[in-house]
Design an enzyme around this catalytic site. Structure first.
Site, PDB file in Angstrom:
ATOM      1  CB  CYS A 177       0.473  -2.614   4.707  1.00  0.00           C
ATOM      2  SG  CYS A 177       0.139  -3.787   6.031  1.00  0.00           S
ATOM      3  CG  ASP A 184      -0.307   0.167   2.528  1.00  0.00           C
ATOM      4  OD1 ASP A 184       0.947   0.266   2.596  1.00  0.00           O
ATOM      5  OD2 ASP A 184      -1.033   0.226   3.537  1.00  0.00           O
ATOM      6  CG  HIS A 185      -0.789   4.810   1.379  1.00  0.00           C
ATOM      7  ND1 HIS A 185      -1.928   4.008   1.378  1.00  0.00           N
ATOM      8  CD2 HIS A 185      -0.755   5.419   2.570  1.00  0.00           C
ATOM      9  CE1 HIS A 185      -2.552   4.163   2.533  1.00  0.00           C
ATOM     10  NE2 HIS A 185      -1.855   5.001   3.275  1.00  0.00           N
ATOM     11  CB  THR A 191       0.937  -2.708  11.319  1.00  0.00           C
ATOM     12  OG1 THR A 191      -0.261  -3.196  10.718  1.00  0.00           O
ATOM     13  CG2 THR A 191       0.737  -1.317  11.907  1.00  0.00           C
ATOM     14  N   GLY A 192       1.640  -4.470   8.654  1.00  0.00           N
ATOM     15  CA  GLY A 192       1.638  -5.839   8.141  1.00  0.00           C
ATOM     16  C   GLY A 192       0.426  -6.637   8.597  1.00  0.00           C
ATOM     17  CG  HIS A 196       9.250 -25.315  11.618  1.00  0.00           C
ATOM     18  ND1 HIS A 196       9.559 -26.610  11.966  1.00  0.00           N
ATOM     19  CD2 HIS A 196      10.356 -24.575  11.873  1.00  0.00           C
ATOM     20  CE1 HIS A 196      10.795 -26.655  12.430  1.00  0.00           C
ATOM     21  NE2 HIS A 196      11.305 -25.436  12.377  1.00  0.00           N
ATOM     22  CG  ASN A 197       4.461 -22.281  10.091  1.00  0.00           C
ATOM     23  OD1 ASN A 197       5.275 -21.499  10.570  1.00  0.00           O
ATOM     24  ND2 ASN A 197       3.751 -23.124  10.837  1.00  0.00           N
ATOM     25  N   GLY A 246      -2.929  -5.921   8.562  1.00  0.00           N
ATOM     26  CA  GLY A 246      -4.048  -5.954   7.620  1.00  0.00           C
ATOM     27  C   GLY A 246      -3.780  -6.860   6.433  1.00  0.00           C
TER      28      GLY A 246
END
Length: 119
Positions: A66, A9-10, A68-69, A99-100, A71
């Site tokens: 973004c 995003d911006h 905070t990451g 692991h994931n 969203g």
């Protein structure tokens, strides 16, 4: 050459623009899904667009950025087959791949500087 998607995003635009040439130097072919400026935009649209490309199998991996990451993580993880992992350090990023089988790295530009993002 491997392919990777990237979108922001911006608030993540500057970090995305710094990462693209670095990823290309590593031998990756980077497809940028936007945004293409610091003009305000809706992160869910970009996160969905990237996650959908992974979900349908056109790309295997992606990076979302973004502020905070959080969203982006929420949006991407709603799409079948996408395992988006918000990582604030290298150890978490390595472990989530191991692991994931994470296929989408999510970065928060307010927590992750250019140097850490490259690591």
């Amino acid at each position: 050459m491997s392919n990777i998607l990237i979108a922001s995003d911006h608030a993540g635009f500057n970090l995305k623009e710094q990462l693209k040439p670095y990823l290309e130097k590593l031998g990756l072919k980077v497809k940028d899904l936007g945004t293409y400026s610091e003009e305000r935009c809706d992160y869910p649209e970009l996160a969905y667009k990237l996650a959908k490309e992974i979900s349908v199998g056109r790309f295997k991996k992606g990076i979302l950025i973004c502020y905070t990451g959080i969203g982006n993580s929420i949006v991407a993880n709603r799409i079948p087959g996408v395992r988006a992992s918000l990582c604030f350090n290298v150890k978490a990023a390595r472990l989530t791949r191991e692991h994931n089988d994470s296929n989408c790295l999510v970065l928060g530009s307010c927590f992750t500087g250019n140097g850490l993002a490259k690591e």
